[in-house]
Design a protein around this motif. Structure first.
Motif, PDB file in Angstrom:
ATOM      1  N   PRO A 153       0.802  -1.225   0.000  1.00  0.00           N
ATOM      2  CA  PRO A 153       0.000   0.000   0.000  1.00  0.00           C
ATOM      3  C   PRO A 153       0.833   1.273   0.000  1.00  0.00           C
ATOM      4  O   PRO A 153       0.351   2.326  -0.418  1.00  0.00           O
ATOM      5  CB  PRO A 153      -0.813  -0.119   1.297  1.00  0.00           C
ATOM      6  CG  PRO A 153       0.042  -0.962   2.193  1.00  0.00           C
ATOM      7  CD  PRO A 153       0.768  -1.926   1.301  1.00  0.00           C
ATOM      8  N   ARG A 154       2.095   1.164   0.474  1.00  0.00           N
ATOM      9  CA  ARG A 154       2.921   2.363   0.600  1.00  0.00           C
ATOM     10  C   ARG A 154       4.380   2.040   0.257  1.00  0.00           C
ATOM     11  O   ARG A 154       4.820   0.910   0.395  1.00  0.00           O
ATOM     12  CB  ARG A 154       2.871   2.925   2.031  1.00  0.00           C
ATOM     13  CG  ARG A 154       1.575   3.656   2.361  1.00  0.00           C
ATOM     14  CD  ARG A 154       1.487   3.975   3.842  1.00  0.00           C
ATOM     15  NE  ARG A 154       1.391   2.752   4.636  1.00  0.00           N
ATOM     16  CZ  ARG A 154       0.270   2.082   4.816  1.00  0.00           C
ATOM     17  NH1 ARG A 154      -0.847   2.512   4.259  1.00  0.00           N
ATOM     18  NH2 ARG A 154       0.272   0.988   5.550  1.00  0.00           N
ATOM     19  N   ARG A 155       5.092   3.069  -0.137  1.00  0.00           N
ATOM     20  CA  ARG A 155       6.527   2.951  -0.387  1.00  0.00           C
ATOM     21  C   ARG A 155       7.203   4.256  -0.016  1.00  0.00           C
ATOM     22  O   ARG A 155       6.741   5.339  -0.384  1.00  0.00           O
ATOM     23  CB  ARG A 155       6.798   2.648  -1.862  1.00  0.00           C
ATOM     24  CG  ARG A 155       8.268   2.758  -2.269  1.00  0.00           C
ATOM     25  CD  ARG A 155       8.506   2.370  -3.719  1.00  0.00           C
ATOM     26  NE  ARG A 155       9.863   2.658  -4.120  1.00  0.00           N
ATOM     27  CZ  ARG A 155      10.237   3.686  -4.878  1.00  0.00           C
ATOM     28  NH1 ARG A 155       9.325   4.526  -5.355  1.00  0.00           N
ATOM     29  NH2 ARG A 155      11.511   3.869  -5.197  1.00  0.00           N
ATOM     30  N   THR A 156       8.309   4.151   0.719  1.00  0.00           N
ATOM     31  CA  THR A 156       9.110   5.326   1.045  1.00  0.00           C
ATOM     32  C   THR A 156      10.332   5.351   0.149  1.00  0.00           C
ATOM     33  O   THR A 156      11.097   4.385   0.091  1.00  0.00           O
ATOM     34  CB  THR A 156       9.546   5.300   2.526  1.00  0.00           C
ATOM     35  OG1 THR A 156       8.380   5.341   3.354  1.00  0.00           O
ATOM     36  CG2 THR A 156      10.428   6.502   2.843  1.00  0.00           C
ATOM     37  N   ASP A 157      10.518   6.460  -0.566  1.00  0.00           N
ATOM     38  CA  ASP A 157      11.660   6.613  -1.457  1.00  0.00           C
ATOM     39  C   ASP A 157      12.921   6.793  -0.611  1.00  0.00           C
ATOM     40  O   ASP A 157      13.004   7.742   0.186  1.00  0.00           O
ATOM     41  CB  ASP A 157      11.450   7.828  -2.359  1.00  0.00           C
ATOM     42  CG  ASP A 157      12.525   7.956  -3.421  1.00  0.00           C
ATOM     43  OD1 ASP A 157      13.724   7.960  -3.068  1.00  0.00           O
ATOM     44  OD2 ASP A 157      12.178   8.072  -4.612  1.00  0.00           O
TER      45      ASP A 157
END
Length: 410
Positions: A153-157
């Motif tokens: 659902p989410r990704r941190t660059d």
């Protein structure tokens, strides 16, 4: 170890607990059902320290789990498997993927294959460093294959620290479709759901999470460490699906991410061909009941109807991934469509199959759906995602829930 009797408790398609024995049996059944290689003795006869070195990112559920089991049985892989799961606590069991990973590790041990299972954020550079160190120090410094199967659902660059969130929305207009739900007693209901169109940066956010950026970052990271072997192949697992679900899926925000994934494959394919004589492809798989797919409006109804049409003719994920491993390892020719994709969904998208599903879709209501869809199968498949409703498991018996994560020791 704590032991207790576990019963399925759920909110819709999400279950609060998972059953360790059911998850273990499910993985064992996948191994049993995976087709044997052309030479069944070949993977078993590989000596220690030999065999394809593989990295599977997203290995604990759905098609990623099928890639792990099929890779072991079909190709005799060794290497690293990455997933992100929650450990058991005093109050809750571990996630189903936690227990499936423990069971996969037992399969690898029994098969004499060296697999290391890592639990953590695959989007992070710290995980990429940990994997690269293992490949360099434990697996001879040469990676043969990478399968990318991440649904998040989410990704941190890692570069900017920005966190992106994916959404399931149509593009350009509101979508109205029907979906399948079950009440607390397991009674089916067909409901109409409405999903507002993407707005603002919804598309860009979803592409940042589910597109090809992280896949390419993995390749860059491993190539930068000089770890890609000659002839290295990589595949990102994808889905196209039926025109019946296209508005919310292939033509929606997730579809934009899949298009980005395919464009990334073409870029990587050109780069890898020049650098190591390698290949990069997307693998388009057929429909299956997974924890990700049940979140998509309309997919539950569609999959139940598809099973109603095909019955046992549905091709399970482990069969599809066995075919993919044959192509990645050169046991079978790499066959691509005009967009450079491996197609494992022909059985689903055949004209006659889609016509029959379309007729049932038009006729499906709460009153008729039991006659048109295989609801018993679908309902059981949802429960099996969490280790329940697995044949051969005694659900009245206490079961140990405090199962440890597989040790990385040799």
């Amino acid at each position: 170890m704590s032991e207790r009797v576990l019963i399925p408790r759920n909110r819709g398609f999400l279950f609060l607990d998972s059953h360790p024995a059911g998850c273990e049996r499910l993985v064992a059944d996948m191994w049993r059902d995976c087709p044997e290689p052309a030479d069944p003795a070949a993977p078993a006869e590989l000596p220690d320290g030999e065999g394809p070195v593989a990295l599977i990112i997203g290995s604990s559920a759905g098609y990623g789990l099928a890639a792990a089991v099929a890779g072991l049985k079909r190709a005799g892989i060794r290497g690293v498997l990455v997933s992100f799961e929650k450990a058991p606590t005093g109050r809750r069991t571990g996630t189903a993927g936690w227990y499936r990973t423990a069971a996969t590790a037992e399969l690898a041990r029994a098969a004499g294959r060296d697999l290391v299972f890592l639990n953590g954020d695959a989007f992070s550079d710290a995980m990429k460093d940990q994997v690269a160190d293992l490949i360099e120090q434990r697996f001879g410094g040469r990676l043969g294959h990478l399968v990318y199967s991440v649904a998040a659902p989410r990704r941190t660059d890692p570069d900017t620290g920005t966190t992106y969130a994916s959404v399931l929305k149509p593009i350009g207009r509101t979508d109205r479709t029907r979906t399948l739900v079950f009440d607390d007693q397991g009674r089916p209901e067909v409901r109409e759901v409405e999903t507002a169109p993407a707005e603002g940066d919804d598309i860009e956010q979803t592409v940042a999470v589910m597109g090809g950026a992280d896949w390419e970052r993995w390749i860059d990271h491993l190539a930068g460490r000089g770890l890609l072997g000659e002839g290295f192949t990589t595949a990102a697992l994808s889905y196209i699906g039926s025109p019946l679900t296209a508005a919310i899926y292939r033509q929606g925000t997730i579809g934009a991410a899949k298009a980005h994934l395919e464009a990334t494959a073409r870029t990587l394919d050109e780069r890898l061909g020049k650098a190591v004589g390698g290949r990069a492809v997307t693998s388009v798989n057929g429909a299956a009941v997974t924890q990700s797919s049940t979140a998509v409006p309309g997919i539950a109804l569609y999959t139940g109807l598809l099973r109603g049409v095909l019955g046992a003719g549905m091709v399970p994920p482990v069969h599809q991934l066995a075919a993919l491993w044959d192509q990645l390892t050169g046991a079978a020719p790499l066959v691509l469509d005009d967009e450079g994709r491996v197609r494992l969904d022909g059985w689903e998208l055949a004209d006659g199959v889609q016509a029959a599903v379309g007729e049932r879709w038009a006729a499906a209501t709460t009153d008729t759906v039991a006659e048109l869809a295989d609801l018993d199968w679908f309902h059981a498949e949802v429960q099996r995602l969490y280790g329940f409703a697995v044949p051969g498991v005694d659900y009245t018996a206490p079961v140990a829930t405090d199962v440890p994560w597989p040790s990385p020791a040799s």
